[in-house]
Design an enzyme around this catalytic site. Structure first.
Site, mmCIF file in Angstrom:
data_model
loop_
_atom_site.group_PDB
_atom_site.id
_atom_site.type_symbol
_atom_site.label_atom_id
_atom_site.label_comp_id
_atom_site.label_asym_id
_atom_site.label_seq_id
_atom_site.Cartn_x
_atom_site.Cartn_y
_atom_site.Cartn_z
ATOM 1 N N ASN A 201 0.821 -1.208 0.000
ATOM 2 C CA ASN A 201 0.000 0.000 0.000
ATOM 3 C C ASN A 201 0.860 1.265 0.000
ATOM 4 O OD1 ASN A 201 -2.534 1.512 0.069
ATOM 5 N ND2 ASN A 201 -3.420 -0.339 0.960
ATOM 6 N N ARG A 202 0.251 2.398 0.328
ATOM 7 C CA ARG A 202 0.874 3.698 0.088
ATOM 8 C C ARG A 202 1.468 4.304 1.359
ATOM 9 N NH1 ARG A 202 -3.518 2.942 -3.100
ATOM 10 N NH2 ARG A 202 -3.296 3.474 -5.314
ATOM 11 N N HIS B 235 3.576 0.135 -2.643
ATOM 12 C CA HIS B 235 3.941 -1.284 -2.731
ATOM 13 C C HIS B 235 5.453 -1.520 -2.756
ATOM 14 C CE1 HIS B 235 -0.161 -2.331 -2.862
ATOM 15 N NE2 HIS B 235 -0.380 -2.321 -4.154
ATOM 16 N N HIS C 209 -0.846 -10.156 -3.723
ATOM 17 C CA HIS C 209 -1.624 -9.246 -4.565
ATOM 18 C C HIS C 209 -2.231 -9.955 -5.779
ATOM 19 C CE1 HIS C 209 -2.767 -5.539 -6.619
ATOM 20 N NE2 HIS C 209 -2.309 -4.821 -5.624
ATOM 21 N N SER C 210 -2.845 -11.102 -5.573
ATOM 22 C CA SER C 210 -3.521 -11.767 -6.694
ATOM 23 C C SER C 210 -4.823 -11.055 -7.046
ATOM 24 C CB SER C 210 -3.819 -13.228 -6.348
ATOM 25 O OG SER C 210 -2.646 -14.006 -6.406
ATOM 26 N N TYR C 211 -5.127 -11.061 -8.332
ATOM 27 C CA TYR C 211 -6.416 -10.603 -8.853
ATOM 28 C C TYR C 211 -7.260 -11.848 -9.113
ATOM 29 C CZ TYR C 211 -4.543 -5.919 -10.087
ATOM 30 O OH TYR C 211 -3.992 -4.659 -10.080
ATOM 31 N N ASP D 124 -11.162 0.734 -3.498
ATOM 32 C CA ASP D 124 -9.708 0.572 -3.362
ATOM 33 C C ASP D 124 -9.357 1.042 -1.955
ATOM 34 O OD1 ASP D 124 -7.065 0.056 -3.788
ATOM 35 O OD2 ASP D 124 -6.748 1.647 -5.275
ATOM 36 N N GLN E 254 -7.209 -4.942 2.099
ATOM 37 C CA GLN E 254 -7.447 -3.990 1.029
ATOM 38 C C GLN E 254 -8.317 -4.662 -0.016
ATOM 39 O OE1 GLN E 254 -6.158 -0.875 1.142
ATOM 40 N NE2 GLN E 254 -6.550 -0.049 -0.896
ATOM 41 N N GLU F 26 -6.308 -8.087 -0.321
ATOM 42 C CA GLU F 26 -4.911 -8.069 0.118
ATOM 43 C C GLU F 26 -4.858 -7.946 1.647
ATOM 44 O OE1 GLU F 26 -3.025 -4.789 -2.141
ATOM 45 O OE2 GLU F 26 -4.899 -4.891 -3.293
#
Length: 351
Positions: A82-83, A108, A178-180, A248, A286, A313
């Protein structure tokens, strides 16, 4: 049917180092394919209600897109998922500066985070162990960090992801996967039914940085305590949805006790009957609804259109080094970073 772990070449890096793909197969026929570049889950095959298997994660056929094009698809994220606002924070009286790679912010782990490195892989029975030493100053982070991630595909159709790290200097650590996912195997994910075990979420500003407020989900499009279709409220005129371009956001999980392994989220695709449950020790998850997928990426015979995948996530909250009232992400010498998450696959029968 062969169970256990097999391996095969998956290309090589520009410096000549070979990348290997490891195939994990359990007794029920479920398959996970993982490469030692970025610890990426390239394929994950799960059964539907009729016993038919489909690949339920986004990914690519070759190594190159993971190196050049991928928005973290399938990858391990570190040192900080994340940020972090402006790539800066103060630690023990010293200002730390990280490279920015998401507007004016650090995302990330930076432009060469854990998703862009080769991990050292070891097969240990039915588990794949990946190890990486992030040296002092890499991507601006203090301290040598020794990280180990273990993937295990068990016979309960759970992909277990265990994280372990130690450091020789105080440093923030917030590792995640971080899988979609697309439980239908293709199409968009707006009809997936999602539940999230959270009474609050982390509010963000227009740059997707936390405002510091933990906002109750009651009366908002972020209330997934009762399962709802992802697309049901994603287009509502809500400021937080505008800031994220959809969902998000980090959800503050209802934990029976700190660090307990508990269910964080449950996603269900009515068409196939596939169910994904995320169980985690982390305080947050997330949820990302694939808002920046735009059809420019393709792999495994699919084009990744708008909202054709979603992410869950497990992690600590964004920007925690600058938010003292958030759960700390600082790891110190002598401490051990240890956390586990489980991606559990099941099916629901048809009506």
């Amino acid at each position: 049917m062969q169970t256990g772990i097999t391996q095969a070449p998956f290309g090589q890096l520009p410096d000549g180092r070979a990348i290997t793909q490891f195939t994990l197969t359990n007794a029920k026929g479920m398959v996970a394919k993982i490469i030692d570049y970025g610890g990426v889950i390239t394929e994950l095959h799960a059964p539907d209600r009729d016993g038919n298997f489909a690949d339920v994660v986004l990914g690519f056929d070759t190594l190159e897109p993971y190196r050049t094009d991928s928005p973290y698809i399938g990858a391990l994220i570190g040192r900080y998922g994340n940020r972090i606002r402006h790539g800066r924070f103060t630690l023990d009286g010293h200002e730390v500066e990280l490279p920015v790679n998401n507007g004016s912010n650090h995302l990330h782990g930076g432009p060469d985070g854990f998703d862009r490195v080769k991990w050292e892989a070891t097969v240990d029975g039915d588990s794949l162990r990946l190890q990486y030493r992030s040296v002092d100053g890499e991507m601006g982070y203090p301290g040598n960090l020794d990280a180990t991630v273990t993937y295990t595909l068990n016979d309960d159709n759970e992909l277990v992801v265990s994280f372990h790290a130690v450091t020789d200097k105080a440093t923030p650590v917030n590792l995640t996967q971080h899988s979609y996912f697309n439980l239908a195997g293709d199409g968009d994910i707006l009809g997936h039914i999602l539940g999230i075990e959270a009474d609050a979420f982390v509010a963000i500003d227009a740059d997707s940085i936390p405002t510091g407020e933990l906002t109750p989900v009651t009366g908002t499009p972020f209330d997934f305590r009762m399962p709802r279709p992802i697309g049901e409220r994603i287009g509502q005129p809500d400021k937080q949805l505008r800031h994220g371009g959809g969902y998000d956001h980090n959800f503050v999980l209802n934990k029976p006790q700190e660090k307990s392994l508990s269910r964080a989220a449950r996603a269900y695709d009515p068409g196939s009957g596939r169910v994904l449950e995320l169980w985690t020790e982390e305080p947050g998850v997330q949820f990302y609804s694939g808002n920046f997928l735009d059809g420019s990426l393709a792999g495994k015979g699919r084009t990744y259109q708008y909202r054709s995948g979603f992410c869950l996530e497990p992690q600590h909250f964004p920007d925690s080094p600058n938010q003292p009232h958030f759960p700390t992400t600082i790891l110190r010498p002598g401490q051990v970073y240890q956390t586990e998450s489980r991606f559990r696959f099941m099916v629901e029968p048809g009506a």
